[in-house]
Design an enzyme around this catalytic site. Structure first.
Site, mmCIF file in Angstrom:
data_model
loop_
_atom_site.group_PDB
_atom_site.id
_atom_site.type_symbol
_atom_site.label_atom_id
_atom_site.label_comp_id
_atom_site.label_asym_id
_atom_site.label_seq_id
_atom_site.Cartn_x
_atom_site.Cartn_y
_atom_site.Cartn_z
ATOM 1 N NE ARG A 111 -0.396 1.824 3.523
ATOM 2 C CZ ARG A 111 0.743 2.516 3.638
ATOM 3 N NH1 ARG A 111 1.919 1.920 3.882
ATOM 4 N NH2 ARG A 111 0.766 3.839 3.501
ATOM 5 C CG ASP B 278 -3.088 8.109 -1.819
ATOM 6 O OD1 ASP B 278 -2.955 8.625 -0.700
ATOM 7 O OD2 ASP B 278 -2.770 6.939 -2.081
ATOM 8 C CE LYS C 93 -5.410 5.748 3.953
ATOM 9 N NZ LYS C 93 -6.412 4.891 3.254
HETATM 10 O O1 MRU Z 1 -4.681 3.310 1.867
HETATM 11 P P1 MRU Z 1 -3.194 3.528 1.835
HETATM 12 O O2 MRU Z 1 -2.503 3.069 3.054
HETATM 13 O O3 MRU Z 1 -2.593 3.001 0.559
HETATM 14 O O4 MRU Z 1 -3.067 5.112 1.781
HETATM 15 C C1 MRU Z 1 -1.791 5.662 1.718
HETATM 16 C C2 MRU Z 1 -1.792 7.128 1.871
HETATM 17 O O5 MRU Z 1 -2.819 7.772 1.944
HETATM 18 C C3 MRU Z 1 -0.471 7.794 1.849
HETATM 19 O O6 MRU Z 1 -0.513 8.946 2.617
HETATM 20 C C4 MRU Z 1 -0.131 8.158 0.403
HETATM 21 O O7 MRU Z 1 -0.166 7.031 -0.412
HETATM 22 C C5 MRU Z 1 1.177 8.807 0.275
HETATM 23 S S1 MRU Z 1 2.463 7.790 0.859
HETATM 24 C C6 MRU Z 1 3.832 7.978 -0.014
#
Ligand code: MRU
Length: 348
Positions: free
Chosen positions: A46, A236, A247
């Site tokens: 993830r 993201d 997130k």
């Molecule tokens: O659901 P996840 O754990 O994949 O979400 C990850 C995030 O929201 C991170 O903050 C995002 O990917 C940036 S990390 C380099």
């Protein structure tokens, strides 16, 4: 150790199983694009850049296993694999970005199928290597924003686990720490999947960076009582106007930080910027299984009463007005983001 890596001898993709941390550090082997898509969906891997690199190696697995005799058959196999991989999670644009980047190489190439196979693997390897280099660069650039003695509030996990190696927002904190700056991290536990208390806390412990875990609803308390100097998180997907999908909980955190005059920095590689979307409202938001909210994740203990319903959007969008700056490997971008993100991409 990298979060994701290709094993040349066995032609397998290896990755850390992030669902097992912090209890155990397990490396698993994946053998097909279907296994990679499932690993992305169930969050074995993830973090936006990590799932991009995993998907690129997923195409390398598809290429390696393809029985195609002709270039046309080979391309068709890869395009099918690309559809499966892209469908695994919708919000992080790095996934589509990485898959499309590998497909472009193959569409432009000629030659025997074996040569095309090698090109796919080489491109996936380049994506992984470039990811590490850009994280290091973001660390150097972003650390100029960090002062000795800062307490930094951090959301989700943006460390080595969320990328191929080093980290984005957590990479900035690591670099500042390595430069000798005394930093203290308040780690949002990040309900419902607990990426903060499970993964970020584990990583900070490995690096010897002092931290304390807080539940997400404590962030406002620490901001309002003047105990936080900076808020840092990843991204993201960043729309052309600087709205940021990250997130779930990031929006509330940014609101509380702004209300208290605390700067809010997002740290993300340029592969996270999606100039095809003018505003953040157009970013697709993943909604995950309500069970993640109804129970405490990992041990699967159910908290809510039988029959309880829940909602589970995995991301929210923070409007650009709440963001102080975006740190990328190509530079730190300040408002007005509508103009400066396009300038950064050379499309202004
Ligand atoms: O659901 P996840 O754990 O994949 O979400 C990850 C995030 O929201 C991170 O903050 C995002 O990917 C940036 S990390 C380099």
């Amino acid at each position: 150790m990298r979060t994701i890596f290709w094993d040349d001898d066995s032609h397998e993709l290896r990755m850390i199983d992030q669902r097992r941390l912090p209890a155990s550090l397990e490396i698993i082997a994946l053998h097909s694009q279907l296994e990679v898509a499932e690993a992305i969906r169930n969050m074995t891997v993830r973090g936006a850049p990590a799932i991009g690199a995993a998907a690129a190696f997923g195409l390398a697995l598809a290429a390696d296993r393809s029985q195609a005799q002709s270039r046309a058959e080979f391309i068709s196999d890869l395009e099918l694999a690309a559809i499966v991989l892209k469908a695994s999670r919708p919000t992080a644009v790095n996934l589509t970005w990485a898959v499309d980047r590998v497909l472009r190489i193959i569409h432009a190439a000629t030659g025997p199928v074996n040569d095309l196979r090698a090109l796919v693997l080489a491109e996936a390897g380049r994506i992984a290597d470039e990811d590490v280099a850009s994280n290091k660069r973001m660390g150097e650039l972003g650390s100029t924003l960090i002062n000795d003695g800062d307490t930094i509030l951090h959301h989700c996990n943006t460390g080595a686990l969320a990328v191929v190696d080093w980290g984005t927002a957590l990479g900035v904190i690591r670099t500042a720490h390595e430069q000798g700056k005394r930093v203290h991290v308040l780690v949002d536990e990040t309900r419902p999947r607990l990426q903060g208390s499970r993964l970020t806390a584990w990583e900070l412990g490995q690096y010897g960076i002092p931290y304390e875990i807080i539940s997400d609803n404590m962030a406002g308390f620490f901001l309002r009582t003047g105990q936080v100097q900076k808020v840092l998180f990843g991204a993201d997907r960043i729309a052309a106007n600087g709205d940021i999908a990250n997130k779930i909980g990031t929006y509330m955190l940014a609101l509380a930080a702004n209300d208290n005059g605390v700067p809010v920095y997002s740290v993300a590689p340029t592969s996270t910027i999606d100039l095809s979307l003018e505003v953040g409202n157009l970013i697709p938001i993943e909604e995950r299984d309500p069970e993640e909210v109804l129970g405490i994740q990992i041990h699967g203990e159910r908290v809510a009463p039988a029959g309880a319903k829940a909602r589970n959007p995995a991301f929210d969008v923070t409007p650009n007005r709440l963001i102080s700056a975006i740190v990328t490997e190509s530079g730190i971008v300040y408002p007005p983001f509508e103009m400066n993100l396009r300038k950064l991409a050379g499309t202004a």
